[in-house]
Enzyme design. Structure first.
Site, PDB file in Angstrom:
ATOM      1  N   ARG A  51       0.692  -1.253   0.317  1.00 26.14           N
ATOM      2  CA  ARG A  51       0.054   0.000   0.101  1.00 26.14           C
ATOM      3  C   ARG A  51       0.985   1.311  -0.230  1.00 26.14           C
ATOM      4  NH1 ARG A  51      -1.704   1.553   4.836  1.00 26.14           N
ATOM      5  NH2 ARG A  51      -2.564  -0.173   5.449  1.00 26.14           N
ATOM      6  N   TYR A 103     -15.959  16.784 -15.866  1.00 27.17           N
ATOM      7  CA  TYR A 103     -16.474  15.676 -16.248  1.00 27.17           C
ATOM      8  C   TYR A 103     -17.531  14.652 -15.353  1.00 27.17           C
ATOM      9  CZ  TYR A 103     -16.020  11.018 -15.825  1.00 27.17           C
ATOM     10  OH  TYR A 103     -15.839   8.974 -15.600  1.00 27.17           O
ATOM     11  N   ASP A 175      -6.969  18.575 -14.488  1.00 33.02           N
ATOM     12  CA  ASP A 175      -7.280  17.713 -15.140  1.00 33.02           C
ATOM     13  C   ASP A 175      -6.495  17.199 -16.806  1.00 33.02           C
ATOM     14  OD1 ASP A 175      -8.832  14.947 -16.265  1.00 33.02           O
ATOM     15  OD2 ASP A 175     -10.085  15.154 -15.148  1.00 33.02           O
ATOM     16  N   LYS A 200      -7.661   6.957 -19.417  1.00 32.06           N
ATOM     17  CA  LYS A 200      -7.802   7.031 -21.010  1.00 32.06           C
ATOM     18  C   LYS A 200      -6.781   6.602 -21.886  1.00 32.06           C
ATOM     19  CE  LYS A 200     -11.955   7.564 -18.692  1.00 32.06           C
ATOM     20  NZ  LYS A 200     -12.395   8.643 -18.200  1.00 32.06           N
TER      21      LYS A 200
HETATM   22  C1  LIG Z   1     -12.694   9.059 -17.027  1.00 31.12           C
HETATM   23  C2  LIG Z   1     -12.203  10.824 -16.542  1.00 31.12           C
HETATM   24  C3  LIG Z   1     -12.567  11.152 -15.596  1.00 31.12           C
HETATM   25  C4  LIG Z   1     -12.604   9.950 -14.136  1.00 31.12           C
HETATM   26  O1  LIG Z   1     -11.059   8.468 -13.629  1.00 31.12           O
HETATM   27  P1  LIG Z   1     -11.458   7.065 -13.803  1.00 31.12           P
HETATM   28  O2  LIG Z   1     -10.329   6.649 -14.364  1.00 31.12           O
HETATM   29  O3  LIG Z   1     -12.848   7.148 -15.010  1.00 31.12           O
HETATM   30  O4  LIG Z   1     -11.992   7.047 -12.248  1.00 31.12           O
HETATM   31  C5  LIG Z   1     -11.561  12.139 -14.511  1.00 31.12           C
HETATM   32  N1  LIG Z   1     -11.920  13.157 -15.560  1.00 31.12           N
HETATM   33  C6  LIG Z   1     -12.525  13.032 -16.983  1.00 31.12           C
HETATM   34  C7  LIG Z   1     -11.500  14.055 -17.858  1.00 31.12           C
HETATM   35  C8  LIG Z   1     -12.506  12.032 -16.967  1.00 31.12           C
HETATM   36  O5  LIG Z   1     -12.560  11.335 -18.717  1.00 31.12           O
END
Ligand SMILES: *Cc1c(COP(=O)(O)O)cnc(C)c1O
Length: 384
Positions: A51, A103, A175, A200
């Site tokens: 962890r 998001y 982000d 992604k």
């Molecule tokens: C998918 C996404 C998230 C969340 O990420 P997860 O890996 O699904 O928890 C946050 N911000 C954006 C812009 C995203 O496309």
């Protein structure tokens, strides 16, 4: 030559990486272990319990930190777990100003989880910087930016926001999931913290859910490492391996995502049945100049609205597509299509989302790296 001086495409492969110390494995092995033998109490080799840290995760953390030109990286079990860790820097009474076109999952986490703990979330389109500055109070501790935004593809001027946050000593978090460090490096533009849903583009193959944070400042890094260890939302060894493996082709994938994205955006724009196409590469895009300044390309995310479109028609189009798979998520090698109003943004109240342009007829594409002619043929038949 130190690995810090490498150019981007070399950093994707070598940044923060070295052959494994045990046997010289060129690729970081999957250290599928929870704990580590200690010859004497406390006499460990840098790893005590997974962890806290794990060699496979460390390799991923160093890679992402290198790509974002930061000093410290942390890998989490999902993008949301990464954002969750950032929110735990805050205390009751603190205020966060976030991008209004956020998001859906972030909006849900902020409003339904962290508001309960006395943290206040304010929203801003972040177009007018004076307006943004007027929302700052002595309680503002974090500004949370998403750019390009999802699904409206608005571009926010990170440098301009950083001017305000620096003046008031507020943490600026970005982000960077949509752009990836291939197209945009927020720390170089004045941000303090970068977050990724590595699910992604970083992972890139739709086979893992993971998240990451990168910072420059040591004090901020220490707080976040502590939260990561204390709360435990870590990225497991197998998922760290998959994400790291995905990252090693980020530059070649992104190049093709950008090329295919441009071709499809232009095809849709000239299509008689399409009303609006949202893609920051168009000169008529309201934030095109900022995109050109802070990004090295425009990516493969495109949203569009069919002429006279409504909910039912959008559903029909997305169901009719054959190569574009109807699914949540984005950023993988395969093309995906989504209907934000019923899928990714279903948790945002209708009047809230329509204020931001997420109308019932809006369709979002994550353009993959297939032959673009096949993708166009697919769109052509679905739009008929
Ligand atoms: C998918 C996404 C998230 C969340 O990420 P997860 O890996 O699904 O928890 C946050 N911000 C954006 C812009 C995203 O496309």
């Amino acid at each position: 030559m130190s690995k810090k001086e490498l150019k981007f495409n070399s950093k994707v492969i070598h940044g923060g990486q070295q052959p494994d110390e045990a046997y010289g494995a060129v690729m970081m092995p999957i250290y599928q272990t929870s704990t580590y033998a200690q010859p004497t109490p406390g006499g460990h080799k840098g790893y005590e319990y997974s962890r806290g840290s794990n060699p496979t995760r460390t390799a991923l953390e160093k890679s992402v930190a290198s790509l974002e030109n930061g000093n410290f990286g942390m890998a989490f079990g999902s993008g949301m777990a990464a954002i969750d860790a950032v929110m735990k820097l805050l205390r009751p009474g603190d205020e966060v100003i976030c991008t209004s076109d956020l998001y859906g999952g972030s909006y849900r986490l902020f409003k339904q989880v962290f508001e309960k703990y006395g943290i206040k979330f304010l929203f801003s389109d972040m177009v007018d910087m004076e307006k943004l500055a007027s929302q700052v109070t002595e309680n503002t501790k974090l500004v949370w930016v998403e750019t390009p935004t999802n699904p409206m593809m608005n571009i926010i001027d990170i440098r301009a926001v950083a001017k305000i946050t620096k003046q008031h000593k507020i943490i600026l978090g970005v982000d960077n999931t949509f752009a990836t460090p291939y197209l945009q490096r927020p720390l170089e533009l004045g941000a303090d913290l970068v977050m990724h849903s590595a699910t992604k583009y970083l992972g890139g193959h739709s086979d893992v859910v993971a998240g990451a944070l990168v910072v420059k400042d040591e004090n901020l890094a220490e707080q976040l490492y502590f939260i990561q260890k204390a709360s435990g939302g870590i990225c497991g060894p197998m998922d760290s391996f998959l994400t790291l493996r995905g990252i090693k082709t980020l530059h070649v994938r992104m190049q093709r995502h950008c090329e295919n994205g441009e071709t499809i955006a232009k095809y849709l724009k000239n299509h008689p049945k399409i009303d609006i196409v949202y893609w920051p590469g168009f000169e008529h895009h309201p934030n095109h100049d900022i995109a050109k300044k802070q990004m090295d390309g425009f990516g493969g995310m495109i949203s569009f609205v069919p002429k006279g479109g409504n909910y039912e028609q959008a559903i029909k189009i997305v169901e009719q597509l054959k190569i574009f798979t109807l699914a949540e998520s984005l950023g993988g090698i395969e093309s995906l299509v989504g209907h934000p109003a019923s899928m990714s943004h279903g948790s945002i109240p209708k009047n809230e989302r329509e204020k931001n342009g997420v109308v019932d007829a809006l369709i979002r594409l994550s353009v993959g790296i297939e032959d673009v002619e096949d993708l166009i043929t697919d769109l052509e038949q679905a739009l008929k």
